[in-house]
Design a protein around this motif. Structure first.
Motif: not given
Lengths: 300, 300
Positions: A178-192, A208-221
């Motif tokens: 959806l964002t045409d960005k391979a890096n997920l940090v950049h993709a999430a920024k574009a989505l937000r 899963a990864l959660l991007f909110q405010n200026d923070e990232v949350f990384a949760l393993p399964a």
């Protein structure tokens, strides 16, 4: 009680898993999400089924606390999907899709559902997801799920939808697409930047990864010894996530983090059985025990 | 001070990264691991280089606290590897391998290194890794790393090695390949049955899993906005892991969990630069700050 309005597909799936074929398995994004969310709070379901939809299925949903006033029973048969998973369950191919009554689905939100403070727009055409938003009062929180198909054929509508929801949930490949960005940090920024306050990127067995405010949350399964059927795990994840948020009525960033953990817990139960067989049988105690297991598993 | 003996390869790499070619980049499993471990505790390095090995490289290692009494300088040229990464850095192909002086490498552990309480057997032929164990006193903790090549051509020797080490570190594909089990929980169980008290399964950008006693620890990787060069990230991870364990002198399960987090932190710095350029420049404060960032990123 803060009811959760859930709109999406309701289906019967034919699943080819490890050489076995399971037919007439209750499925669909709204069904999985509702069964999961209802572990936490009452659910109001909107979807369409055919005249073949059995009483056993409506009973299963009702018994879990799902209000079926928005369940439309149309002339014809229920949406049917048939797929075959690879041996390691990491990929699947669609063998057959019979849209049936779902082809003409126009979500009609009953008057009694229009004030639901929590809304989950399950994975359906973004045009329909937007039509749902047109019919309801301003909710406290809207979550939208989507899939690669809509990125391919409804990208503009999907981006419009993003500007109107609080949380977008999608998987890593979809975020990149959806964002045409391979890096997920950049993709999430574009989505937000499209609008959602929170972007959740699902990575299947990798968490899963959660991007909110200026923070990232990384949760393993949770590493699972037995994975039987991945169908519906993403919908189950999103359902539990919004279920927890509705129950806690807390949209703080820490609460949203916890909601992902509950999502992961319910998804872990989901993949341990075919269809909803495992999720439909677990208790609140089972959920809480596995939540504590996930906390223990990730703490250092 | 509890020195860490590290044995492995020392190389010059030619790296093709995003259309650019970087030649004569200092690399090798022992080099990456030593530069990382030395952030925590003194390191005793054993490896072989050719007469072309420059003073700048020995100075880089010495300045970081690496004892080079076990650095053998042989007739000929240093081991050289050339590889090209895919655009998204998720895969790589070997273009050229010149073993040079590494072809006849027989690790000789100096007398002064034989009592090192912490030992890392970097990724080299398991036959050589076993020869190292024959030359040293019983250490408190031995970590062994490996790779797919040795699973292919030295599987029996690798299994013998496993029976003699405390921790085995390998990636998810290697764990599956060595055990013939697709499920990582089952694979880890089979690996622990070979001998290691701890099995660490690396999953690259998806983090790592630790299996010890009856517990699992799942650690996500830091989501990075800039990934430049994945070379040596696994060696850097293992080096920091054993470095932290040596510094803390605590082999409790909680300490081992923390050691993985430090491994992940150093690996995250590693991939942010070409070769060792980033890891060689960071300070203890940088490491501690990112460790706290990783804790914040994973807590709920």
């Amino acid at each position: 009680m803060r009811p959760i309005l859930i709109v999406g597909s309701i289906a019967f799936d034919t699943l080819h898993l490890g050489g076995k074929c399971h037919s007439k398995v209750l499925g669909g994004s709204a069904t999985y999400a509702s069964m999961s969310a209802a572990h936490f709070n009452p659910v109001q379901l909107v979807g369409v089924v055919g005249q073949d939809f059995p009483d056993s299925a409506t009973k299963l949903l009702r018994d879990r606390g799902v209000d079926l006033a928005g369940l439309e029973i149309a002339q014809g048969e229920t949406f049917h999907w048939e797929g075959r998973y690879s041996e390691d369950l990491s990929s699947r191919e669609t063998l057959r899709t019979d849209l049936n009554v779902f082809a003409d689905f126009k979500p009609k939100i009953p008057q009694s559902f229009r004030k639901a403070p929590f809304v989950m727009l399950g994975n359906i055409d973004p045009t329909l997801q937007i039509e749902v938003l047109e019919q309801i009062d301003k909710p406290a929180f809207v979550l939208a799920d989507t899939m690669n198909l809509w990125i391919d054929i409804r990208q503009n509508e999907l981006k419009t939808l993003c500007s109107r929801v609080d949380m977008l949930v999608l998987n890593d490949e979809e975020a990149r697409q959806l964002t045409d960005k391979a890096n997920l940090v950049h993709a999430a920024k574009a989505l937000r930047a499209l609008g959602p306050k929170q972007v959740v990127i699902k990575k299947g067995e990798h968490g899963a990864l959660l991007f909110q405010n200026d923070e990232v949350f990384a949760l393993p399964a949770l590493p699972l010894a037995s994975v039987v059927d991945p169908t519906g795990a993403g919908d189950t994840f999103a359902g539990a996530l919004i279920g927890y948020l509705a129950r806690s009525n807390d949209l703080s960033s820490n609460s949203v983090r916890r909601s992902l953990a509950y999502g992961s817990v319910l998804a872990s139960f989901c993949v341990e059985g075919v269809g909803m067989e495992r999720v439909s049988k677990i208790s609140t105690a089972d959920v809480d025990a596995r939540y504590e297991q996930l906390r223990g598993l990730t703490s250092f």
